[in-house]
Write an enzyme that holds these catalytic residues in place. Structure first.
Site, short mmCIF file in Angstrom:
data_model
loop_
_atom_site.label_atom_id
_atom_site.label_comp_id
_atom_site.label_asym_id
_atom_site.label_seq_id
_atom_site.Cartn_x
_atom_site.Cartn_y
_atom_site.Cartn_z
N HIS A 47 -20.81 12.81 -0.12
CA HIS A 47 -21.14 13.86 0.46
C HIS A 47 -20.60 15.21 -0.14
O HIS A 47 -21.12 16.34 0.09
CB HIS A 47 -20.79 13.98 1.91
N HIS A 76 2.28 12.11 -0.67
CA HIS A 76 2.07 13.59 -0.58
C HIS A 76 3.15 14.46 -0.82
O HIS A 76 4.42 14.35 -0.08
CB HIS A 76 1.39 13.96 0.70
N GLY A 123 -7.52 -5.23 13.61
CA GLY A 123 -6.48 -5.14 14.70
C GLY A 123 -5.14 -4.88 14.06
O GLY A 123 -4.42 -5.06 14.81
N SER A 136 0.89 -1.10 -0.03
CA SER A 136 -0.02 -0.03 -0.07
C SER A 136 0.80 1.29 0.00
O SER A 136 1.83 1.49 0.85
CB SER A 136 -0.92 0.03 1.23
N HIS A 161 -1.84 7.29 -5.10
CA HIS A 161 -2.10 6.05 -4.08
C HIS A 161 -2.02 4.78 -5.03
O HIS A 161 -2.23 5.09 -6.42
CB HIS A 161 -3.50 6.36 -3.58
N THR A 214 -1.75 -3.03 -4.10
CA THR A 214 -2.34 -4.57 -4.80
C THR A 214 -2.17 -5.47 -3.56
O THR A 214 -1.40 -5.45 -2.60
CB THR A 214 -1.42 -5.06 -6.00
#
Length: 293
Positions: free
Chosen positions: A193, A119, A276, A115, A129, A132
């Protein structure tokens, strides 16, 4: 039912680690190539861990984070391999979304992936971003991932380049695949939103199981391998572009939009926190500075 897939799991986890190493090396080279007087950024590596509800080891990974570099204000490239049993909420989500009622009887899982979020210092360089992953249960396996570009100041040629490289990764796997995965990304990275997308899109897929593990893994490798050719040229093109405080304000507000999406809608964030995993690793994607009005 699937077997334990030990060979396939090993291959996938090794690929994600290899890709992490290649990306971090490239990011260091970008830092070195910038003429800024600040020290070139270097990734700090920290191991992460996941503990199951009964306190037993449940895997973990590594965070590789660049902070305050010449090019990257904050960039994280994480790898992880986690395993154990899914809790009731995760089981319910899996049964609903994946259509696997057997999860309730045998909720074991294994997941590995990479991941990445970057920035940038210069507001003219797009944030990005990529991830995989492979997910295994005794009942099914699948791949997921993709990459999307998140500029605060948009350049049509940058968007076209990014999408062209992503299409090149998809085309060997089906004539219509890129169009399908682009549409999926447009829908997935939409912020209801705000009634807008969080960036200029890319590709996204999940639940990838054609029945041919090797073919699906190859697609995942091709998407991962396409990341640097898609992104690094854009960094080199823009990282010396002059910018002012108005550009920085635009960047900070766009980062707020990015943070809203990741905290409210992103499946990976929800899954990582609910199962977790190390919260610092899960929330690595958040920008170092953001603004809301």
């Amino acid at each position: 039912m699937t077997d334990n897939f030990e060979t396939e799991k090993t291959q996938a986890a090794a690929w994600f680690r290899q890709l992490r190493d290649e990306i971090v090396t490239s990011f260091h080279a970008l830092e070195d190539s910038h003429s800024d007087n600040r020290p070139a950024g270097r990734a700090e590596v920290r191991k992460t861990s996941r503990t199951s509800d009964d306190g037993s080891d449940a895997g973990g990974g590594e965070m590789s984070i660049i902070r305050g570099g010449r090019v990257f204000e904050k960039a994280g490239v994480n790898i992880s391999t986690v395993y154990g049993t899914l809790g009731e909420r995760a089981q319910a989500a899996m049964m609903a979304r994946k259509g696997i009622p057997e999860m309730k009887d045998d909720p074991r899982f294994w997941a590995s992936g990479i991941s990445l979020v970057a920035h940038m210092q210069n507001p003219h360089v797009p944030a990005v971003h990529m991830n995989t992953r492979m997910f295994w249960t005794p009942h099914a396996w699948w791949f997921g991932g993709g990459a999307d570009l998140n500029p605060c100041i948009e350049y049509d040629e940058d968007t076209a380049h990014f999408h062209q490289i992503m299409q090149g990764a998809c085309d060997p796997h089906g004539d219509d695949l890129y169009a399908d995965l682009k549409k999926w990304a447009d829908e997935y990275f939409y912020i209801p939103h705000r009634k807008r997308a969080r960036g200029v899109g890319g590709i996204f897929y999940d639940d990838r199981n054609t029945g041919n593990w090797a073919e699906d893994f190859q697609l995942t490798k091709d998407v991962g391998a396409a990341f640097l050719p898609a992104f690094a040229p854009l960094v080199k093109r823009r990282f010396n572009t002059p910018w002012d405080e108005e550009d920085r304000e635009t960047q900070s507000r766009h980062r707020g939009l990015y943070a809203e999406y990741n905290l409210v809608y992103d499946r990976g964030t929800k899954f990582g926190l609910e199962t977790g995993h190390d919260p610092e690793a899960v929330l690595m994607s958040l920008p170092p500075v953001a603004k809301w009005y």
